[in-house]
Design a protein around this motif. Sequence first.
Motif, PDB file in Angstrom:
ATOM      1  N   ALA A 156       0.818  -1.206   0.000  1.00 25.86           N
ATOM      2  CA  ALA A 156       0.000   0.000   0.000  1.00 25.86           C
ATOM      3  C   ALA A 156       0.855   1.260   0.000  1.00 25.86           C
ATOM      4  O   ALA A 156       1.997   1.260   0.455  1.00 25.86           O
ATOM      5  CB  ALA A 156      -0.914  -0.003   1.236  1.00 25.86           C
ATOM      6  N   GLY A 157       0.274   2.341  -0.524  1.00 28.58           N
ATOM      7  CA  GLY A 157       0.919   3.649  -0.478  1.00 28.58           C
ATOM      8  C   GLY A 157       0.338   4.460   0.654  1.00 28.58           C
ATOM      9  O   GLY A 157      -0.834   4.845   0.604  1.00 28.58           O
ATOM     10  N   PRO A 158       1.105   4.706   1.715  1.00 24.98           N
ATOM     11  CA  PRO A 158       0.580   5.436   2.885  1.00 24.98           C
ATOM     12  C   PRO A 158       0.061   6.819   2.505  1.00 24.98           C
ATOM     13  O   PRO A 158       0.731   7.582   1.813  1.00 24.98           O
ATOM     14  CB  PRO A 158       1.799   5.533   3.811  1.00 24.98           C
ATOM     15  N   LEU A 159      -1.133   7.107   2.981  1.00 23.07           N
ATOM     16  CA  LEU A 159      -1.792   8.368   2.661  1.00 23.07           C
ATOM     17  C   LEU A 159      -1.820   9.308   3.862  1.00 23.07           C
ATOM     18  O   LEU A 159      -1.700  10.520   3.727  1.00 23.07           O
ATOM     19  CB  LEU A 159      -3.217   8.075   2.181  1.00 23.07           C
ATOM     20  N   ARG A 161      -2.392   9.293   8.624  1.00 20.29           N
ATOM     21  CA  ARG A 161      -2.719   8.556   9.842  1.00 20.29           C
ATOM     22  C   ARG A 161      -3.292   9.508  10.873  1.00 20.29           C
ATOM     23  O   ARG A 161      -3.080  10.715  10.820  1.00 20.29           O
ATOM     24  CB  ARG A 161      -1.490   7.843  10.400  1.00 20.29           C
ATOM     25  N   VAL A 265      -4.200   3.966  10.088  1.00 26.54           N
ATOM     26  CA  VAL A 265      -3.337   4.292   8.952  1.00 26.54           C
ATOM     27  C   VAL A 265      -4.165   4.148   7.677  1.00 26.54           C
ATOM     28  O   VAL A 265      -4.797   3.113   7.449  1.00 26.54           O
ATOM     29  CB  VAL A 265      -2.106   3.371   8.900  1.00 26.54           C
ATOM     30  N   SER A 267      -4.233   4.073   3.569  1.00 29.67           N
ATOM     31  CA  SER A 267      -3.328   3.807   2.451  1.00 29.67           C
ATOM     32  C   SER A 267      -4.118   3.578   1.170  1.00 29.67           C
ATOM     33  O   SER A 267      -5.268   3.130   1.201  1.00 29.67           O
ATOM     34  CB  SER A 267      -2.468   2.574   2.742  1.00 29.67           C
ATOM     35  N   VAL A 269      -4.554   1.333  -2.001  1.00 32.26           N
ATOM     36  CA  VAL A 269      -4.297  -0.076  -2.285  1.00 32.26           C
ATOM     37  C   VAL A 269      -4.898  -0.437  -3.639  1.00 32.26           C
ATOM     38  O   VAL A 269      -5.993   0.007  -3.991  1.00 32.26           O
ATOM     39  CB  VAL A 269      -4.907  -0.969  -1.176  1.00 32.26           C
TER      40      VAL A 269
END
Length: 296
Positions: A156-159, A161, A265, A267, A269
């Motif tokens: 996943a690409g963290p967006l 939190r 968190v 992300s 996906v």
Amino acid sequence: MMNLMHWRLVVAVADHGNITRAAERIGMTQSGASQALALMEETLGVQLFSRESRQTLPTAIGLPVIEQARLMLGALETIRQTVDSVRPMLRGTIRLASFPMVLASFLPPLLRQFNRLYPGIEVVALEVSDDEVETLLAAGLVDVGVVLNPAPERNAGPLGRDAWVAVVPAGHPLALRGTEQGVSLQELSALPFVLATGGCSTNARSLAVAAGLQLQDVRVEVREWSSAFTLVRENLGVTLVPEMTLPADRQGLRVIALAPRIERVFSLVLPAGQTPSPAVQALLDLLADTAHATTR
């Protein structure tokens, strides 16, 4: 007036040493090439080539001019290659599924920047619950989705939190507790509770279950976070909400940190086993670049 065809002619004449062969190479007639070359020399005010019986050779000033022409044409070819390499991502549509809070907070800055960089790509955002995001991803009905706390193997690409916090009435005994001390999930689970879900399956109840606990006295369950704050103000119970949902006006409320801290968190996906399209990859690359710039 000189154009790119003229500069291609200059390089071709230098390469072939002959106007006739140079003209054939760039698709001109011999007479047209001779006239074009003469016009260039007249415009520049210098002689670029010496014409001999069988050869056309560069003059002293012609040599550096030819070298600069090569550099210019090489730069033009590099520009064309660059454009060709990204052309597939300059047009397209991205179907993105997310739950409301992320659409209203984390995504807008990213999507504004993406739209500025790739104006030909349309991002169609679908506002659904977190469970529905997973359903759409599993069915391949969207290109990318916002997922809560995704497993590491989902790449996943963290967006963004945030953290879960307790909200209690201003007159509640817990309101006297210091901010640093916080309150445990176990303590909250034993109190009269206003359960807010935000339309997500991840909420206070699921957090309690994950910790081996149970909310013992749920007085009311609501979907909207704002409704939960209203009910807490009315002393109907305490609640547990994501920090990003807290209202600007907190009169009658006290916010207390959860101890130990529990985070959410968010992300981006992809559907399992799906290779991202050039457009989606551009979005993921922008997200990664943004995250890298933020952490530097």
